[in-house]
Every structure is written in structure tokens, then in C-alpha cells.
Motif scaffolding. Structure first.
Motif, PDB file in Angstrom:
ATOM      1  N   ASP A 218       0.829  -1.206   0.000  1.00 25.42           N
ATOM      2  CA  ASP A 218       0.000   0.000   0.000  1.00 25.42           C
ATOM      3  C   ASP A 218       0.863   1.254   0.000  1.00 25.42           C
ATOM      4  N   ASP A 222       1.025   4.231  -2.761  1.00 22.95           N
ATOM      5  CA  ASP A 222       0.839   5.649  -2.435  1.00 22.95           C
ATOM      6  C   ASP A 222       2.023   6.490  -2.902  1.00 22.95           C
ATOM      7  N   LYS A 225       2.338   7.598  -6.511  1.00 23.86           N
ATOM      8  CA  LYS A 225       1.460   8.682  -6.960  1.00 23.86           C
ATOM      9  C   LYS A 225       2.110  10.052  -6.816  1.00 23.86           C
ATOM     10  N   GLN A 302      -0.904   4.665   7.112  1.00 26.36           N
ATOM     11  CA  GLN A 302      -0.236   4.562   5.812  1.00 26.36           C
ATOM     12  C   GLN A 302      -0.147   5.923   5.148  1.00 26.36           C
ATOM     13  N   ASP A 303      -1.208   6.689   5.255  1.00 28.61           N
ATOM     14  CA  ASP A 303      -1.239   8.045   4.720  1.00 28.61           C
ATOM     15  C   ASP A 303      -0.151   8.895   5.378  1.00 28.61           C
ATOM     16  N   THR A 306       3.461   8.006   4.219  1.00 28.51           N
ATOM     17  CA  THR A 306       3.734   8.560   2.892  1.00 28.51           C
ATOM     18  C   THR A 306       4.003  10.057   2.970  1.00 28.51           C
ATOM     19  N   ILE A 325      -3.469  10.064  -2.803  1.00 27.76           N
ATOM     20  CA  ILE A 325      -2.879   9.302  -1.703  1.00 27.76           C
ATOM     21  C   ILE A 325      -3.934   8.952  -0.665  1.00 27.76           C
ATOM     22  N   VAL A 328      -8.151   5.415  -0.603  1.00 26.26           N
ATOM     23  CA  VAL A 328      -7.767   4.008  -0.409  1.00 26.26           C
ATOM     24  C   VAL A 328      -8.750   3.039  -1.060  1.00 26.26           C
ATOM     25  N   SER A 449      -0.184   6.892 -11.557  1.00 23.14           N
ATOM     26  CA  SER A 449       1.063   6.263 -11.123  1.00 23.14           C
ATOM     27  C   SER A 449       1.970   6.045 -12.327  1.00 23.14           C
TER      28      SER A 449
END
Length: 588
Positions: A218, A222, A225, A302-303, A306, A325, A328, A449
Motif C-alpha cells: 500500500d 501511495d 502517486k 499509511q497516509d 507517505t 494518496i 484508499v 502512477s
């Protein structure tokens, strides 16, 4: 010496040497060293970095650099010489540069072998301020780079047992653009490149491996991107799973400036994630943090990871990138966990019928839990495309393709701009023969991406079928840059593109590498035999063909060519003609 690692690979080698170094040092040692250091700092090193090269070693009067792409090596060489010509005029530091494509032996951080020896001899043949390349380099790049080489004929050089056909380039011979226009440069890679290593599963439960791997994937998605980053694909990052390795070595092997590593510990509904960003140049820590959260906060973590990486590297995000980002695809944690499990099977190299059935079950459960989960539909569609090729379900191929088509259309309806739905649609359209529909889908996926390696590969595969061979070569080389661990697959199609252009020497070199990397490849040997036939290497072609038949006695070259759906009939004939020249077609 006992723990030195020795291996081999096909590489492009740049050898550079300073013209008149001994004389310059005798005349003004301090001034020469100052000029040399400035040249390396301001011209040579930045140019090598921009073109994804690895400086193997610096000598007092020269350098040896390795590239995985011959295009990058040639662009780097000509850019260095062009820059030096503009900076120096008639004086200052001047270089000779040689570029070759060939086998090298890797031992620790050094490289040896015929590929290196030839590059060194080419450097000695170059004009001051110029570049000399081998015939295979000239054939490989062709006219794709807008660089015109002058034929230097056949030459014999010291310690090389064969004559070399060489080609020269010099800035003063380069034709200026017409009417004073400036030729637009191709976009360069961002300054930073990152590999996200698989986060260690610290839960004490091997069954939780999917979860730590899934979070790693994941984060890769992210980061891909972010336009200011080059992000190495999952296949290559995960090649280091379970290995204890110096992260500086990872940086050299993958051509990245930074590595993210860390761990995941899950206990019930609590999750602890640690992450640290390492500069691969010196192994220093750029950023590190630890997150203790409820499972329901996993998307937010996760956000945050990143965004912290983006902040640490001082990159800027556009509003669209920031929104991408944060998107999800689902708010249902259980659906996302099923998606993670399915995705793990998709990337597993040993996929079989049992694994496929488990993956499909997870995918069906994911969309049952969240019927609006576009990415889950897209990945499930790819699973049925795999069934179309491998017949794991036992259903007819037409039925498998119909399931894939139905699922991917639902996926696109739910997420028309998402990466996975569009990538799945492109792959399925390609095998349905709808090539013109596949490319716009890839455009949509890669608008989000640009570092999606399989997208570049699929694009190159389609462009080979369409006869757009220069485009295919460029895009397949990009796929190799982003996913070097999967180059064994990309190499087959890169060789095919060169072959169909009539660049048989280059194709044979790439196909030999493919055969070395994939010992049981039948299709690689078939194309290699044809390339050797065109080159007049009849005995070697026959031996390669015999090896292929031992691997697959029922091999049928015409059936395999038909699967490629080549739009130009002359391309299929070119393969058959090479086999005819070696008197092999009757055996197919």
C-alpha cells in the motif's frame, strides 16, 4: 575473500579517461586536481545520477560506470561531452569516452569481463571530447535518441581476439537544429528514487505475513502517486525479503537514493508500525517514527507514513496527488484485508491452481463485504485472465475471459480513473485483440502512477503487436528501470522489439541474457535461433534450437507467433526467415 559475491549480468559500460592527464599534472598539479574535482562534482557525477548509472570506480585519470540501459549510457556519455564542450571551449579538462554493451562479472562492488575490456578499448579509440561505441550499442539505440554516429569501420585492438566495428560521435559534428530551434529534451527521472522493503512481521504469527506485506505494498502504491519520486516496483523491493543486507548495497543494485524499512506488529485490534527512511549514499537516517494505533486507523497511518517521507525529502504535492494518496478505495477494513490476501497471491511467483482458488475466494469475499470496491473487482478480473491462460478452474477459456470481462467492466464503472481497474482493462483488452482500447486505459492508470512497471511492460507488449517498435523499446527499458528483478521477463520482449527492427546483433545479446536468466525458456531460444540464423551463426543456431526441443518437444513457432497478434505480417515472416536460414523451419 571467502564471502565475496560473484555473479554476472548484461550491462552497458561507460569508460572515461582524461586526455593528456600526465601532461596536465606535470604543468599544474594543483590547478588540474581542482578542475578535475569541479568537473566530477558539477558535470560527471550529476549526469551519471540523472541517467541511473552506477559509478563502479574512479581512477586518477578516468572512471568506469555501469548502466542497466544502453540508452541511458549513450545519453549520459553524449551529455557529458556536450556539456564539457560548452564549458571549456578550446581548453580545460577533456575526456575520451567509450560505451559498450556486454556481459560483465560482478564481484563485490567491482565489475570485470569482456564487456568492460571492450569499453576500455573503445575509450582509447575515441576522439578527445568525443564518444566511441561498439556496433551493438549503435544498433541498439538506432535513431531513437536523435544521435548520429559516424561509422569508424573495423579495427583491431589489444587483447581482444576479434575485430571491432566502431562508431564515433563528437559535439562539433552534431548537426544543429533547423532554424535555430532547440530540440526538446525528454523528461528526466526525479532527483529521488526510493525502494520500500517489505516490513518485517513482528506479530509472532506467520499467518499475519499477508498483513505486513500488504501494508508495504500500500505504501509503494501511495508513493508511486508522487511525481517527485521514482518508486521501485514491488517485485524488486520484495526480492530482499528475509535477507540481511547493507542498505547501501540495495541502493546500488536498485539505483535508489533512499530505502524505507520497518516492521509491523499486530495484536488483536492493535497495530504497531515502525518505519525509517535511510539515505543509501551513506546509510544515514533521514526520518523515523513509530505508530501505535487501532486497526481501524490503519489507512490513516499509511497516509501519514507517505506524507512524512514526502516532507523529509522536501517534495511538494499537488492537490490532486494529495487526494490520490488519501483515496484508499474502501473504508471496510475486512474487505481491504481480503484484498491484501488476494494481491499477495497475484504476486506470488509459484502461483498454481490451489493458490488461484484461494485468491479468487478472497476476492469474492472482498467485493461481498464492499460491493463498491473498484480495485478488488479489477484484481479479481486479472485472476480470471490468469485462468484464461492457465485453465486452473477447468472451465473453457471463453468462459474465463467472459468472467474477466464482466468483472473489469464493473471495476471501471466504480473507479473509472483508478490504477487497477484500468490496468486490468488494458491487459484483458490486449488478449481480446482490442489494442486501440488498451492504450487509453493504460494512460488513465499511469496518470495516477507513472511508476507502474507492469503498465510500462503492457504498453511495450502492445506496441510490439502494433509495430511501434521504438516506442516499445523505450517503454520496456522504463519497465526494467522500475522493476529490475523482473528483467528476465521484460528482456524477452525487449529483444523481440530489437529483432523486429532488424537489429539482430542486439536481439541475440538480449536473448542470450534471457536464456541465462530463465534456463527452461523455449520461446527465448526459438527467437535466439532465428536471430543467429540472420547473423549467419548457423551451427550455434542449430544447437540452440536442439536445446529448445529438448525442453519442449512439441514447440510450434507459428502457434506462438500467432499469440502475439503482430499487425504487420512481415514481422512474423522475419522470424521464420531467420529459422529458414539455419535450415530449422522444417523442425518446427
Amino acid at each position: 575473500m571467502g564471502n565475496e559475491q560473484i555473479s554476472r549480468r548484461l550491462s552497458a559500460i561507460l569508460a572515461a579517461d582524461i586526455v593528456g592527464y600526465s601532461r596536465l599534472m606535470a604543468e599544474d598539479e594543483a590547478g588540474t586536481l581542482s578542475a578535475l574535482n569541479r568537473h566530477r562534482r558539477e558535470v560527471f557525477d550529476p549526469c551519471v545520477s540523472r541517467h541511473n548509472g552506477r559509478i563502479v570506480k574512479l581512477m586518477g585519470d578516468g572512471a568506469l560506470v555501469e548502466f542497466l540501459s544502453v540508452s541511458n549510457a549513450v545519453q549520459c556519455a553524449t551529455e557529458i561531452q556536450d556539456t564539457m564542450a560548452r564549458l571549456n571551449g578550446a581548453g580545460g579538462i577533456a575526456l575520451r569516452i567509450g560505451v559498450n554493451l556486454g556481459d560483465v562479472i560482478l564481484q563485490d562492488d567491482d565489475i570485470f569481463g569482456d564487456g568492460v575490456n571492450v569499453a576500455s578499448r573503445l575509450e582509447q579509440l575515441a576522439q578527445p571530447g568525443g564518444v566511441c561505441v561498439s556496433s551493438v550499442v549503435q544498433e541498439s539505440v538506432g535513431g531513437r535518441l536523435g544521435i548520429a554516429f559516424q561509422d569508424g569501420g573495423q579495427v583491431s585492438v589489444k587483447n581482444i581476439d576479434r575485430a571491432l566495428r566502431v562508431y564515433h560521435w563528437h559535439p562539433q559534428d552534431a548537426a544543429p537544429p533547423p532554424n535555430g530551434t532547440v530540440k526538446p529534451e525528454k523528461p528526466r527521472d526525479p532527483a529521488y528514487a526510493i525502494a520500500v522493503l517489505p516490513l518485517d512481521n513482528m506479530s509472532g504469527d506467520p499467518e499475519q505475513e499477508y498483513f505486513s506485506d500488504g501494508i508495504s505494498e500500500d505504501i509503494i502504491t501511495d508513493l508511486s502517486k508522487v511525481s517527485g519520486l521514482t518508486v521501485i516496483a514491488r517485485n524488486s523491493s520484495f526480492a530482499y525479503k528475509g535477507r540481511s543486507i547493507d542498505l547501501r548495497v540495495v541502493g546500488r543494485e536498485l539505483g535508489v537514493t533512499h530505502v524505507l524499512e520497518g516492521s509491523v506488529r499486530r495484536a488483536g485490534q492493535r497495530v504497531r508500525i515502525t518505519a525509517q527512511l535511510i539515505d543509501t549514499k551513506d546509510g544515514s537516517h533521514v526520518w523515523a517514527d513509530r505508530y501505535d494505533r487501532d486497526l481501524t486507523d490503519i489507512f490513516a497511518v499509511q497516509d501519514e507514513v507517505t506524507l512524512e517521507i514526502v516532507k523529509a525529502l522536501k517534495l511538494s504535492l499537488s492537490p490532486r496527488e494529495r487526494a490520490n494518496i488519501a483515496d484508499v478505495g474502501t473504508s471496510n477494513i475486512e474487505a481491504h484485508e481480503d484484498y491484501m490476501r488476494m494481491r499477495g497471491f497475484l504476486f506470488f511467483p509459484g502461483m498454481n491452481a490451489e493458490g488461484w482458488r484461494k485468491a479468487v475466494a478472497y476476492g469474492e469475499r472482498a467485493i461481498a463485504r464492499d460491493p463498491g470496491y473498484a480495485d478488488a473487482y479489477g484484481m479479481l478480473a486479472l485472476m480470471h485472465l490468469l485462468d484464461y491462460h492457465n485453465h486452473w478452474s477447468g472451465t473453457p477459456s471463453e468462459e474465463a475471459m467472459q468472467k474477466a470481462d464482466t468483472l473489469v467492466r464493473r471495476s471501471l464503472a466504480l473507479g473509472p480513473d483508478n490504477i487497477w481497474p484500468n490496468n486490468a482493462y488494458a491487459a484483458i483488452s490486449r488478449w481480446q485483440g482490442k489494442l486501440d482500447e488498451a492504450l487509453p486505459a493504460l494512460d488513465r492508470a499511469m496518470a495516477k502512477s507513472a511508476d507502474y512497471a507492469m503498465g510500462w511492460f503492457t504498453r511495450g507488449e502492445i506496441e510490439i503487436a502494433q509495430g511501434k517498435l521504438d516506442d516499445a523499446i523505450e517503454h520496456l527499458e522504463r519497465a526494467i528501470r522500475l522493476d529490475p528483478s523482473f528483467r528476465h521477463q521484460f528482456m524477452q520482449f525487449l529483444a523481440m522489439a530489437h529483432f523486429l527492427k532488424g537489429s539482430f546483433e542486439t536481439a541475440a545479446l538480449f536473448l542470450k541474457e534471457r536464456v541465462f536468466l530463465v534456463k527452461d525458456t523455449d520461446i527465448g531460444r526459438a527467437w535466439l535461433a532465428s536471430a543467429l540464423g540472420h547473423l549467419g551463426e548457423v551451427e550455434e543456431a542449430r544447437q540452440v534450437w536442439q536445446d529448445m526441443l529438448e525442453i519442449n518437444p512439441t514447440f510450434d513457432i507459428r502457434t506462438r507467433l500467432a499469440r502475439l497478434t503482430l499487425s504487420d505480417p512481415a514481422h512474423e515472416q522475419l522470424v521464420l526467415q531467420g529459422l529458414e536460414k539455419a535450415d530449422l523451419l522444417a523442425d518446427s
